[in-house]
Design a protein around this motif. Structure first.
Motif, PDB file in Angstrom:
ATOM      1  N   ARG A   1       2.371   9.381  -5.860  1.00  0.00           N
ATOM      2  CA  ARG A   1       2.966  10.685  -5.575  1.00  0.00           C
ATOM      3  C   ARG A   1       4.043  11.033  -6.597  1.00  0.00           C
ATOM      4  O   ARG A   1       4.172  12.188  -7.023  1.00  0.00           O
TER       5      ARG A   1
ATOM      6  N   ASP B   1       0.826  -1.211   0.000  1.00  0.00           N
ATOM      7  CA  ASP B   1       0.000   0.000   0.000  1.00  0.00           C
ATOM      8  C   ASP B   1       0.859   1.260   0.000  1.00  0.00           C
ATOM      9  O   ASP B   1       0.507   2.251  -0.657  1.00  0.00           O
ATOM     10  N   ASN B   2       1.956   1.237   0.732  1.00  0.00           N
ATOM     11  CA  ASN B   2       2.818   2.413   0.763  1.00  0.00           C
ATOM     12  C   ASN B   2       3.589   2.571  -0.545  1.00  0.00           C
ATOM     13  O   ASN B   2       3.903   3.688  -0.965  1.00  0.00           O
TER      14      ASN B   2
ATOM     15  N   ARG C   1       1.152   4.269  -2.808  1.00  0.00           N
ATOM     16  CA  ARG C   1       1.075   5.677  -2.421  1.00  0.00           C
ATOM     17  C   ARG C   1       2.278   6.441  -2.948  1.00  0.00           C
ATOM     18  O   ARG C   1       2.150   7.551  -3.504  1.00  0.00           O
TER      19      ARG C   1
END
Length: 330
Positions: free
Chosen positions: A286, A278-279, A282
């Motif tokens: 970004r 999930d990170n 993200r």
């Protein structure tokens, strides 16, 4: 058959890298086969290409390349279908597992991330592990309260892969960036990426006896470690954070607890290898949104598989600027 840069070693002799044609049955186990389009060069790749393997390669023959981007060719996992564009970084691929310095790769689906819309496979590898690490560092600093109005942000090892992307990202997000470099010839390059000021490495390389100095930096992305990191910790503003991403200056940290207990300084460790899915999503989202693509293009140095042995030696000597993007089909 497909082309790959394979590293071979016989007995106690040195490891030797060469471009070779391999049969598809040489690919490792995995449930997704990717037609690789681009890879890149990182410090770990330089170690894996070295005569001793840098202590990372466990078995030979070996295909290095700790990251790659390409198109799914075959998949046994419902999350991916032929034609999907994907990127891989980390998971010890290119070290323990065969990596991206080849026209084909076979990996576990869990190791892949869908490429965000608007980002090409070439751009993804201009970012690569180094750029992903830089984005994770910036996100960690922001999560710990860093905003552009807090003051100058220091980037050490700024002309390297992580430092270059961190400098461009922070500048694009409105931060005043102070870029540390030991190579005066990189000043124009760093200013073009958005650095507001250049800090000579010598200004921070000398250790001092005082545990605290004047409060100077609102945040820091540190790729150097060692004595420089110790010095920087004593210059951080109250409550500021340092995101540590590398150890080009050494693994030891000759400091005290004083910056942490008197100024509330935070030391944030950044790992991109085992980062949760999930990170990763993200961070890649970004990157697609916040990294200026014109600045990214200015970092790129194109290469082919045959160029990698020499470039691997150069990156270990600190002689590679920006991001090497490897076209595995060139």
């Amino acid at each position: 058959m497909f082309k790959a840069l394979i590293v071979e070693k016989e007995g106690d002799g040195p490891a030797v890298a060469r471009v070779a044609e391999l049969a598809e049955d040489r690919l490792p186990s995995g449930n997704v086969t990717v037609a690789v389009e681009y890879s890149t060069l990182n410090y770990k790749d330089g170690l894996c290409l070295s005569a001793a393997g840098g202590g990372l390669v466990r078995t030979y023959p070996h295909v290095p390349g700790i990251d790659f981007a390409g198109t799914v060719e075959a998949s046994e996992d419902a999350r991916y279908a032929p034609g999907d564009r994907v990127v891989l970084t980390g998971w010890r691929v290119g070290e323990v597992h065969w990596g991206g310095y080849a026209q084909k790769a076979r990996v576990k689906a869990d190791w892949l991330v869908p490429l965000p819309d608007g980002l090409s496979t070439r751009q993804a590898m201009a970012v690569g592990t180094a750029g992903l690490t830089a984005m994770l560092a910036v996100m960690a600093l922001e999560d710990h309260g860093l905003t552009p109005d807090k003051g100058d942000v220091l980037v050490t090892g700024a002309a390297g892969g992580v430092g270059s992307v961190a400098t461009a990202l922070l500048a694009h997000l409105g931060y005043a960036v102070a870029a540390v470099t030991g190579r005066p010839e990189t000043e124009v390059y760093l200013r073009d990426l958005g650095a507001d000021r250049i800090v000579p490495r010598a200004d921070l390389a000398e250790t001092v006896k005082r545990p605290l100095e004047s409060e100077t930096w609102a945040g820091c992305v540190d790729a150097v470690g060692g004595a420089m990191l110790a010095r920087v910790l004593g210059q951080m503003r109250y409550g500021a954070s340092v995101a540590v991403v590398g150890l080009a200056g050494g693994a030891a940290l000759p400091t005290s607890v004083i910056p942490f207990i008197l100024r509330g300084v935070n030391l944030l460790g950044i790992d991109s290898v085992m980062q949760p899915y999930d990170n990763r999503l993200r961070a890649w989202d970004r990157i697609a949104r916040d990294l200026p693509m014109d600045k990214l293009e200015a970092m790129i140095r194109p290469a082919a598989l045959a160029d990698l042995p020499a470039l691997g030696a150069a990156i270990l000597k600190g002689e590679v600027q920006g991001r090497v993007v490897v076209d595995v089909n060139a």
